[in-house]
Design a protein around this motif. Structure first.
Motif, PDB file in Angstrom:
ATOM      1  N   VAL A  86      -5.015   4.051 -24.933  1.00 47.50           N
ATOM      2  CA  VAL A  86      -5.279   3.580 -23.580  1.00 47.50           C
ATOM      3  C   VAL A  86      -4.266   4.260 -22.669  1.00 47.50           C
ATOM      4  CG1 VAL A  86      -5.480   1.577 -22.057  1.00 47.50           C
ATOM      5  CG2 VAL A  86      -6.103   1.373 -24.470  1.00 47.50           C
ATOM      6  N   ARG A  87      -4.736   5.197 -21.822  1.00 50.22           N
ATOM      7  CA  ARG A  87      -3.833   6.016 -21.014  1.00 50.22           C
ATOM      8  C   ARG A  87      -4.140   5.865 -19.523  1.00 50.22           C
ATOM      9  NH1 ARG A  87      -4.538  11.126 -20.985  1.00 50.22           N
ATOM     10  NH2 ARG A  87      -6.721  11.018 -21.642  1.00 50.22           N
ATOM     11  N   ASN A  88      -3.102   5.955 -18.718  1.00 53.76           N
ATOM     12  CA  ASN A  88      -3.287   6.039 -17.276  1.00 53.76           C
ATOM     13  C   ASN A  88      -3.874   7.403 -16.925  1.00 53.76           C
ATOM     14  OD1 ASN A  88      -2.064   3.488 -16.439  1.00 53.76           O
ATOM     15  ND2 ASN A  88      -0.132   4.370 -17.120  1.00 53.76           N
ATOM     16  N   LYS A  89      -4.735   7.416 -15.933  1.00 59.57           N
ATOM     17  CA  LYS A  89      -5.334   8.673 -15.461  1.00 59.57           C
ATOM     18  C   LYS A  89      -5.214   8.732 -13.940  1.00 59.57           C
ATOM     19  CE  LYS A  89      -8.518   8.633 -19.381  1.00 59.57           C
ATOM     20  NZ  LYS A  89      -7.988   7.383 -19.969  1.00 59.57           N
ATOM     21  N   PRO A  90      -3.989   8.834 -13.429  1.00 59.42           N
ATOM     22  CA  PRO A  90      -3.781   8.783 -11.975  1.00 59.42           C
ATOM     23  C   PRO A  90      -4.475   9.907 -11.219  1.00 59.42           C
ATOM     24  CG  PRO A  90      -1.779   9.502 -13.104  1.00 59.42           C
ATOM     25  CD  PRO A  90      -2.723   9.030 -14.159  1.00 59.42           C
ATOM     26  N   HIS A  91      -4.631  11.081 -11.861  1.00 59.60           N
ATOM     27  CA  HIS A  91      -5.272  12.208 -11.173  1.00 59.60           C
ATOM     28  C   HIS A  91      -6.789  12.062 -11.104  1.00 59.60           C
ATOM     29  CE1 HIS A  91      -1.438  14.176 -10.987  1.00 59.60           C
ATOM     30  NE2 HIS A  91      -1.304  14.137 -12.295  1.00 59.60           N
ATOM     31  N   LEU A  92      -7.306  11.036 -11.794  1.00 59.95           N
ATOM     32  CA  LEU A  92      -8.732  10.719 -11.698  1.00 59.95           C
ATOM     33  C   LEU A  92      -8.947   9.346 -11.056  1.00 59.95           C
ATOM     34  CD1 LEU A  92     -10.175  12.063 -15.077  1.00 59.95           C
ATOM     35  CD2 LEU A  92     -10.660  12.911 -12.777  1.00 59.95           C
ATOM     36  N   GLY A  93      -7.890   8.821 -10.447  1.00 61.92           N
ATOM     37  CA  GLY A  93      -8.026   7.579  -9.689  1.00 61.92           C
ATOM     38  C   GLY A  93      -8.123   6.316 -10.509  1.00 61.92           C
ATOM     39  N   TRP A  94      -7.599   6.323 -11.741  1.00 61.55           N
ATOM     40  CA  TRP A  94      -7.653   5.100 -12.544  1.00 61.55           C
ATOM     41  C   TRP A  94      -6.346   4.917 -13.303  1.00 61.55           C
ATOM     42  CZ3 TRP A  94      -7.121   3.671 -17.663  1.00 61.55           C
ATOM     43  CH2 TRP A  94      -7.434   2.331 -17.941  1.00 61.55           C
ATOM     44  N   LYS A 136     -12.657   6.285  -3.586  1.00 60.08           N
ATOM     45  CA  LYS A 136     -14.117   6.327  -3.547  1.00 60.08           C
ATOM     46  C   LYS A 136     -14.632   7.642  -4.113  1.00 60.08           C
ATOM     47  CE  LYS A 136     -18.007   5.608  -0.396  1.00 60.08           C
ATOM     48  NZ  LYS A 136     -18.407   5.315   1.011  1.00 60.08           N
ATOM     49  N   LEU A 137     -13.975   8.745  -3.762  1.00 57.17           N
ATOM     50  CA  LEU A 137     -14.369  10.048  -4.297  1.00 57.17           C
ATOM     51  C   LEU A 137     -14.119  10.128  -5.797  1.00 57.17           C
ATOM     52  CD1 LEU A 137     -13.148  12.503  -1.508  1.00 57.17           C
ATOM     53  CD2 LEU A 137     -15.504  11.995  -2.151  1.00 57.17           C
ATOM     54  N   SER A 138     -13.031   9.518  -6.256  1.00 55.19           N
ATOM     55  CA  SER A 138     -12.742   9.553  -7.694  1.00 55.19           C
ATOM     56  C   SER A 138     -13.819   8.823  -8.482  1.00 55.19           C
ATOM     57  CB  SER A 138     -11.359   8.946  -7.985  1.00 55.19           C
ATOM     58  OG  SER A 138     -11.364   7.537  -7.809  1.00 55.19           O
ATOM     59  N   GLU A 169       0.822  -1.216   0.000  1.00 58.05           N
ATOM     60  CA  GLU A 169       0.000   0.000   0.000  1.00 58.05           C
ATOM     61  C   GLU A 169       0.852   1.261   0.000  1.00 58.05           C
ATOM     62  OE1 GLU A 169      -2.917   2.900   0.522  1.00 58.05           O
ATOM     63  OE2 GLU A 169      -3.272   0.808   0.035  1.00 58.05           O
ATOM     64  N   GLN A 170       1.822   1.342   0.917  1.00 57.02           N
ATOM     65  CA  GLN A 170       2.544   2.584   1.133  1.00 57.02           C
ATOM     66  C   GLN A 170       3.811   2.715   0.308  1.00 57.02           C
ATOM     67  OE1 GLN A 170       1.035   4.808   2.800  1.00 57.02           O
ATOM     68  NE2 GLN A 170      -0.529   3.545   3.775  1.00 57.02           N
ATOM     69  N   VAL A 171       4.484   1.588   0.032  1.00 57.53           N
ATOM     70  CA  VAL A 171       5.782   1.635  -0.668  1.00 57.53           C
ATOM     71  C   VAL A 171       5.626   1.320  -2.151  1.00 57.53           C
ATOM     72  CG1 VAL A 171       8.130   0.717  -0.738  1.00 57.53           C
ATOM     73  CG2 VAL A 171       6.978   1.015   1.467  1.00 57.53           C
ATOM     74  N   LEU A 172       5.080   0.150  -2.456  1.00 56.55           N
ATOM     75  CA  LEU A 172       4.967  -0.269  -3.852  1.00 56.55           C
ATOM     76  C   LEU A 172       3.790   0.385  -4.559  1.00 56.55           C
ATOM     77  CD1 LEU A 172       5.740  -4.090  -3.520  1.00 56.55           C
ATOM     78  CD2 LEU A 172       7.320  -2.207  -3.962  1.00 56.55           C
ATOM     79  N   ARG A 173       2.831   0.902  -3.793  1.00 58.51           N
ATOM     80  CA  ARG A 173       1.629   1.534  -4.352  1.00 58.51           C
ATOM     81  C   ARG A 173       0.897   0.607  -5.316  1.00 58.51           C
ATOM     82  NH1 ARG A 173      -0.142   5.136  -1.138  1.00 58.51           N
ATOM     83  NH2 ARG A 173      -1.091   6.478  -2.723  1.00 58.51           N
ATOM     84  N   SER A 174       0.773  -0.639  -4.908  1.00 56.07           N
ATOM     85  CA  SER A 174      -0.020  -1.586  -5.689  1.00 56.07           C
ATOM     86  C   SER A 174      -1.471  -1.104  -5.695  1.00 56.07           C
ATOM     87  CB  SER A 174       0.060  -2.987  -5.084  1.00 56.07           C
ATOM     88  OG  SER A 174       1.392  -3.455  -5.060  1.00 56.07           O
ATOM     89  N   SER A 175      -2.215  -1.510  -6.718  1.00 62.67           N
ATOM     90  CA  SER A 175      -3.606  -1.079  -6.803  1.00 62.67           C
ATOM     91  C   SER A 175      -4.397  -1.642  -5.638  1.00 62.67           C
ATOM     92  CB  SER A 175      -4.228  -1.528  -8.131  1.00 62.67           C
ATOM     93  OG  SER A 175      -4.432  -2.932  -8.134  1.00 62.67           O
ATOM     94  N   LEU A 176      -5.457  -0.932  -5.261  1.00 60.99           N
ATOM     95  CA  LEU A 176      -6.287  -1.385  -4.142  1.00 60.99           C
ATOM     96  C   LEU A 176      -6.925  -2.732  -4.444  1.00 60.99           C
ATOM     97  CD1 LEU A 176      -8.032   1.956  -3.100  1.00 60.99           C
ATOM     98  CD2 LEU A 176      -6.100   0.823  -2.017  1.00 60.99           C
TER      99      LEU A 176
END
Length: 458
Positions: free
Chosen positions: A256-264, A345-347, A87-94
């Protein structure tokens, strides 16, 4: 005085940096490592204590970790630390973390029910083997649904659970929660050799079934499932396509793009571009109409002009700004910073309010259609991705291009020991493809030519 000195020599010894002391009938060793005083209990045998002292002294002299310098922890505590690391280091997906938690919780339950070793230092290979037997006796609900009928774990599921446990104990070794010279109890099971005998078969449409399926689709379903068929997109990738950045109808390209600022983000984080064939571009042109922003594929209720999403007409940057506003509002209301799960959840509320289609909805519609055409064995839209990969093979598409179109790495993963990597998992050779390619490869062989010649003379 001499007798006292001789008695001390009998009850203690020193080998380099390690001192041995006899307390009662038990020998203890004393030494310092990394500023920490260690005093392990050895046993009643003095010679065994001397051998261990010599081994530890050698390790200290060579600046390697001594055999007793580790911190055993409870296995449920190890699970917490391992998941926090992801969760904190590798930032694997939830979603990945949830799968890891579900898999390793089977081990926690096993330890509690069977009352076996609950500490990392006590869990041995024999316990791991007993755990495998345990897994083959329990029943689970498919996909974790509480109301589903329970069934025994399939071989593939058992193997995945054991692989997760192996990774967790690998983390324990790196963090010195096991003896530095102890082996990973799950590595000794040789997991890669466990056969998959009862895996659920993957079904793909035949050409006739593909035709019937598409003919049964209504006007809203048709562009969705046609896109999945002709691009190989994962359903989650399709539902997170945004205009205009992800779809260029003029050049016929889909991105197909990553959208990290929208939570995906893409499952593998690998972004890619997929050319659209003319037929698909024509269908998407009609489906998108005059829209220039928002999701490429909208929820069914927004296909008519009478209903519009709450966040209609917002650009990707505007959606990102709205998400930040909702986060700030949530933190102001609660008086503390939100965690990652709350952020996600908010995203999802942003995607919902801009009219994006839910991934689960695609599966629901797919099952409804396959039942309607009497093909109930098809239960996952993911099979359309398998169909896409198989069609690429049928068309003799270059393996590197196949990997790029599927968004897979070319490295060997998930047991694939060849350059196709995960793409091979999605590819299924049709019998007619095997026949045609074998015919092309062997038709010029001398044996085949000889047979043809003999046929002419008979």
């Amino acid at each position: 005085m001499k007798q006292s000195s001789k008695q001390n020599r009998k009850s203690s010894f020193r080998i380099g940096k390690v001192r041995g002391d006899l307390r009662g009938k038990i020998w203890y060793l004393t030494y310092h490592e990394n500023g920490k005083r260690l005093r392990p209990k050895i046993g009643p045998d003095k010679e065994e204590a001397r051998q261990m002292a010599a081994r530890i002294n050698s390790q200290l002299e060579s600046h390697t970790h001594s055999v007793f310098n580790f911190e055993p922890v409870q296995i449920d505590d190890l699970q917490t630390r391992w998941l926090n690391h992801h969760e904190q280091v590798l930032r694997s997906s939830l979603q990945t973390i949830r799968r890891y938690r579900a898999a390793t919780t089977h081990l926690i339950n096993f330890i509690a029910q069977k009352e076996v070793a609950s500490k990392t230092s006590l869990f041995q290979v024999g316990h791991a083997e007993e755990f495998v037997h345990y897994l083959r006796t329990i029943k689970v609900a498919p996909n974790g649904h509480e109301n589903s009928q329970k069934r025994p774990l399939l071989d593939k599921g058992i193997k995945y659970i054991l692989q997760c446990c192996r990774s967790m104990f690998g983390y324990a070794i790196k963090r010195r929660h096991l003896s530095p010279y102890a082996e990973n109890p799950f590595s000794s099971l040789d997991l890669d050799r466990i056969p998959i005998e009862n895996a659920k078969a993957v079904s793909i449409f035949s050409p006739d079934q593909e035709k019937v399926f598409l003919e049964t689709c209504d006007d809203w379903q048709f562009p969705i499932f046609l896109t999945l068929m002709l691009t190989g997109l994962r359903p989650g990738e399709l539902t997170h396509l945004l205009l205009p950045e992800d779809l260029d109808l003029k050049t016929g390209m889909l991105y197909v793009r990553n959208k990290p600022h929208l939570g995906w983000q893409v499952k593998t984080r690998n972004e890619r571009e997929i050319p659209l064939i003319d037929e698909l571009r024509d269908v998407l042109t009609i489906s998108v109409g005059d829209r220039v922003t928002g999701p490429v594929f909208l929820q069914r209720r927004y296909t008519s002009s009478s209903a519009q999403p709450e966040l209609n007409g917002q650009t990707e940057k505007q959606l990102e700004d709205l998400l930040q506003q909702r986060i700030a509002q949530e933190e102001a209301n609660s008086g503390k910073a939100i965690n990652r799960s709350q952020w996600m959840k908010l995203s999802r509320t942003i995607w919902r309010d801009c009219g994006a289609l839910k991934t689960d909805r695609i599966r629901t519609e797919f099952i409804r259609l396959t039942k309607q055409i009497e093909l109930p064995q098809f239960t996952a839209p993911k099979s359309l991705r398998h169909l896409f990969a198989t069609c690429l093979q049928d068309g003799n598409v270059d393996p590197l291009i196949r990997n790029e179109l599927m968004g897979h790495s070319t490295s060997a993963t998930n047991g694939a020991s060849h350059g196709l990597g995960m793409t091979a998992t999605y590819t299924h050779s049709r019998p007619e493809t095997k026949r045609n390619q074998l015919k092309d490869a062997l038709s010029s062989r001398p044996a085949s030519i000889l047979v043809k010649a003999r046929r002419k003379h008979t």
